[in-house]
Design an enzyme around this catalytic site. Structure first.
Site, PDB file in Angstrom:
ATOM      1  N   LYS A  60       0.884  -1.340   0.067  1.00 17.62           N
ATOM      2  CA  LYS A  60      -0.023  -0.671  -0.150  1.00 17.62           C
ATOM      3  C   LYS A  60       0.292   1.930   0.223  1.00 17.62           C
ATOM      4  O   LYS A  60       0.466   1.858   1.200  1.00 17.62           O
ATOM      5  CB  LYS A  60      -0.907   0.033   1.080  1.00 17.62           C
ATOM      6  CG  LYS A  60      -1.682  -1.530   0.820  1.00 17.62           C
ATOM      7  CD  LYS A  60      -3.272  -0.730   2.542  1.00 17.62           C
ATOM      8  CE  LYS A  60      -3.970  -2.721   2.492  1.00 17.62           C
ATOM      9  NZ  LYS A  60      -3.229  -3.253   2.604  1.00 17.62           N
ATOM     10  N   ILE A  64       5.390   9.849  -2.150  1.00 16.70           N
ATOM     11  CA  ILE A  64       5.277  11.502  -2.622  1.00 16.70           C
ATOM     12  C   ILE A  64       5.932  10.862  -4.247  1.00 16.70           C
ATOM     13  O   ILE A  64       6.073   9.536  -3.848  1.00 16.70           O
ATOM     14  CB  ILE A  64       6.936  12.840  -2.741  1.00 16.70           C
ATOM     15  CG1 ILE A  64       7.813  11.782  -2.587  1.00 16.70           C
ATOM     16  CG2 ILE A  64       6.492  13.323  -1.349  1.00 16.70           C
ATOM     17  CD1 ILE A  64       8.987  12.732  -2.533  1.00 16.70           C
TER      18      ILE A  64
HETATM   19  O1  C5P Z   1      -9.618 -12.345   6.431  1.00 19.18           O
HETATM   20  P1  C5P Z   1      -8.494 -12.781   5.936  1.00 19.18           P
HETATM   21  O2  C5P Z   1      -7.464 -13.757   6.597  1.00 19.18           O
HETATM   22  O3  C5P Z   1      -9.191 -13.606   4.792  1.00 19.18           O
HETATM   23  O4  C5P Z   1      -7.814 -11.211   4.549  1.00 19.18           O
HETATM   24  C1  C5P Z   1      -7.381 -11.655   4.040  1.00 19.18           C
HETATM   25  C2  C5P Z   1      -6.971 -10.752   3.962  1.00 19.18           C
HETATM   26  O5  C5P Z   1      -8.339  -9.340   3.791  1.00 19.18           O
HETATM   27  C3  C5P Z   1      -6.140  -9.253   4.702  1.00 19.18           C
HETATM   28  O6  C5P Z   1      -4.746  -9.766   3.852  1.00 19.18           O
HETATM   29  C4  C5P Z   1      -6.109  -8.431   4.785  1.00 19.18           C
HETATM   30  O7  C5P Z   1      -4.997  -7.009   3.179  1.00 19.18           O
HETATM   31  C5  C5P Z   1      -7.574  -8.234   4.300  1.00 19.18           C
HETATM   32  N1  C5P Z   1      -9.009  -7.593   4.955  1.00 19.18           N
HETATM   33  C6  C5P Z   1      -8.936  -6.574   5.172  1.00 19.18           C
HETATM   34  N2  C5P Z   1     -10.267  -6.051   5.802  1.00 19.18           N
HETATM   35  C7  C5P Z   1     -10.465  -6.791   7.429  1.00 19.18           C
HETATM   36  C8  C5P Z   1      -9.230  -8.292   7.141  1.00 19.18           C
HETATM   37  C9  C5P Z   1      -8.735  -8.800   6.407  1.00 19.18           C
HETATM   38  O8  C5P Z   1      -9.121  -5.963   4.050  1.00 19.18           O
HETATM   39  N3  C5P Z   1     -10.689  -6.831   8.180  1.00 19.18           N
END
Ligand code: C5P
Length: 234
Positions: A60, A64
């Site tokens: 992520k 800049i």
């Molecule tokens: O929940 P899970 O283990 O399947 O998560 C897979 C990916 O989803 C994580 O690596 C993270 O980038 C994303 N994630 C998310 N929001 C959450 C939990 C996980 O976007 N609350």
């Protein structure tokens, strides 16, 4: 199954490689996030690339434009297949990321993160964004596509609207996938608004990112195969 990406949310190279060895051939790639990358570094990316794996580097980037472009160049040199940037970095940053990717020998896909799933509308207010989550997500997604990035990350409940607004060519990467099959029971963890794999694909996702339902399963290959079979029956 090309569309199924596994989040390697573990903190050791040993465990990551063990999972990759078990899942290679069943899934379409592996996501390395800031936890694993910070622990184990770029050599893990290179190792997976040498095995022929597609690596989704989810760091992520948000900085800049010059710095982000250089980070994208470095990720491209490692052989990264897909990477994330924060769309909130703005048009110039997104264009710099996209240009840097396109100039690489093996251009990675650049996908933009709209609003972190951990933020709710109250939290948006606190960081000075006084409008609905949906408006914020959709306008950021539009900005990303206007800037020429390849795709966006979207939660399952946003996928259908974003696919309708952005058209068929944009890549949509969707986490938040939960399925009763293969996990024994619906497993939500901290994913609040979830969809099953087939539902998410039907809603318009291009790739699904699945972590804990596979990696925390007592039998990761079986859990992955269960998801693949749901997707094959679409
Ligand atoms: O929940 P899970 O283990 O399947 O998560 C897979 C990916 O989803 C994580 O690596 C993270 O980038 C994303 N994630 C998310 N929001 C959450 C939990 C996980 O976007 N609350």
């Amino acid at each position: 199954m090309e569309q199924l990406l596994v989040a390697l949310d573990v903190d050791s190279r040993r465990r990551a490689l063990e999972l990759c060895n078990q899942l290679r051939g069943t899934v379409g790639g592996f996501k390395i996030g800031s936890r694993l990358f910070t622990s184990e570094g770029p050599s893990l990316v290179s190792t997976l690339v040498e095995h022929g794996d597609r690596v989704f580097l989810d760091l992520k980037y948000h900085d800049i434009p010059t710095v982000v472009a250089q980070a994208v160049q470095a990720a491209s040199r490692l052989g990264t297949w897909m990477l994330t940037v924060h769309i909130a970095g703005g048009l110039k940053m997104l264009q710099a990321a996209s240009d840097a990717a396109r100039q690489a020998d093996r251009p990675p896909l650049v996908v933009g993160v709209t609003v972190l799933t951990s933020l709710d509308s109250k939290e948006l207010e606190r960081i000075g964004i006084h409008r609905t989550m949906q408006d914020q997500v959709e306008d950021l997604a539009q900005l990303a596509t206007d800037a020429g990035v390849d795709g966006i990350v979207a939660s399952p409940q946003e996928v259908a609207r974003l696919r309708a607004r952005l058209g068929p060519n944009i890549t949509i990467v969707t986490p938040g996938i939960r399925s009763a099959k293969g996990t024994g029971a619906p497993l939500r963890d901290d994913q609040i608004r979830t969809l099953g794999p087939a539902e998410a694909m039907r809603a318009g996702a291009s790739y699904l990112v699945v972590g804990r339902p596979i990696i925390a399963s007592s039998d990761p290959p079986a859990a992955a195969r269960a998801i693949v079979s749901e997707l094959e029956n679409l």
